[in-house]
Scaffold this active site. Structure first.
Site, PDB file in Angstrom:
ATOM      1  N   VAL A 173       5.662  -1.046   2.221  1.00 20.22           N
ATOM      2  CA  VAL A 173       6.342  -2.165   1.732  1.00 20.22           C
ATOM      3  C   VAL A 173       7.872  -2.225   1.956  1.00 20.22           C
ATOM      4  O   VAL A 173       8.126  -3.120   2.411  1.00 20.22           O
ATOM      5  CB  VAL A 173       6.242  -1.947  -0.043  1.00 20.22           C
ATOM      6  CG1 VAL A 173       7.312  -2.671  -0.632  1.00 20.22           C
ATOM      7  CG2 VAL A 173       4.848  -2.073  -0.375  1.00 20.22           C
ATOM      8  N   TYR A 174       8.449  -0.925   2.262  1.00 21.27           N
ATOM      9  CA  TYR A 174       9.816  -0.828   2.764  1.00 21.27           C
ATOM     10  C   TYR A 174       9.989  -1.509   4.072  1.00 21.27           C
ATOM     11  O   TYR A 174      10.906  -2.204   4.057  1.00 21.27           O
ATOM     12  CB  TYR A 174      10.079   0.475   2.528  1.00 21.27           C
ATOM     13  CG  TYR A 174      11.476   0.863   2.958  1.00 21.27           C
ATOM     14  CD1 TYR A 174      12.725   0.357   2.435  1.00 21.27           C
ATOM     15  CD2 TYR A 174      11.918   1.810   3.993  1.00 21.27           C
ATOM     16  CE1 TYR A 174      14.097   0.279   2.727  1.00 21.27           C
ATOM     17  CE2 TYR A 174      13.246   2.156   4.280  1.00 21.27           C
ATOM     18  CZ  TYR A 174      14.343   1.472   3.796  1.00 21.27           C
ATOM     19  OH  TYR A 174      15.741   1.528   4.375  1.00 21.27           O
TER      20      TYR A 174
END
Length: 244
Positions: free
Chosen positions: A152-153
């Site tokens: 996600v990051y």
């Protein structure tokens, strides 16, 4: 590289990389808007450090994921120092977790700050930045070499990089450059404990044999903010110490 006469806005500048960037740009002569979301005392301490070294700075509260706050940040900075010359987008949320288990609220928060917040700041910069200005986005070395649990990051920061490359072409005719800096693992207060637990592994994978420090990243940002980087735009500069 002298930045005298320039105005810089540094988001999330009360600690870590943002703090180091704000102090460095102030030392180079820029007037600095030190953005913070919650820690007013820490932001004012950064202002005091810059002032003690002969610079000018002001602390401005704003949540970069909120459009009205972004407008407030730029408006208050303009009131103190005039139109901006430099924007450093440092505000971001590091999210770590397995794809199967990560909390959806964390995903939403990362998207809101890392992608939307960076977009909002770049949008307002596109409207207000002086010709010949600089936009520097703080990305991550994970984009080039993703690890488990950072999907996600990495996704949000990859979006930042691509938005920056597009904006570089939009603003190029005005002499404005837009670049990203991609740090490796850097020793800051915000690094998750589970990441720091693997510090020796990262050090072993790094050509220079240590973790990064905020000043390492600030020096790269200062280069991109200065006239020496006038021919560099639409790029992602790796600042990882040679992390494999």
């Amino acid at each position: 590289m002298s930045l005298h006469g320039k105005t810089a806005i540094v988001t999330a500048a009360s600690r870590g990389i943002g703090r180091a960037v704000a102090v460095r740009l102030g030392a180079d002569g820029a007037r600095v808007a030190v953005n913070y979301r919650e820690n007013e005392a820490a932001a004012k301490e950064v202002v005091d450090v810059i002032s003690a070294r002969g610079g000018e700075a002001v602390a401005i509260q704003a949540d970069m994921s909120v459009a009205a706050d972004v407008v407030k940040l730029f408006t208050e900075s303009d009131r103190h120092f005039g139109a901006p010359d430099i924007l450093v987008n440092n505000a971001g949320l590091t999210v770590i977790g397995s794809t199967a288990e990560i909390d959806e609220d964390l995903v939403d928060a990362a998207i809101a700050l890392n992608i939307k917040g960076t977009f909002l700041a770049m949008r307002y910069a596109a409207r207000t930045l002086r010709d010949g200005g600089r936009v520097v986005n703080i990305s991550t070395g994970y984009v080039r070499a993703p690890n488990p649990y950072v999907g996600v990051y990495v996704g949000t920061k990859a979006a930042v990089d691509q938005m920056g490359k597009s904006l570089a072409k939009e603003l190029g005719p005005r002499g404005i450059t837009v670049n990203s800096v991609a740090p490796g693992l850097t020793e800051t207060e915000g690094v998750a404990a589970e990441v720091m637990a693997q510090a020796e592994t990262y050090i072993g994978m790094t050509a220079l044999g240590r973790l990064g420090r905020p000043d390492d990243i600030a020096d790269v940002v200062a280069f991109l903010a200065g006239d020496g980087a006038r021919w560099v735009t639409g790029q992602v500069l790796s600042a990882t110490g040679g992390l494999a």
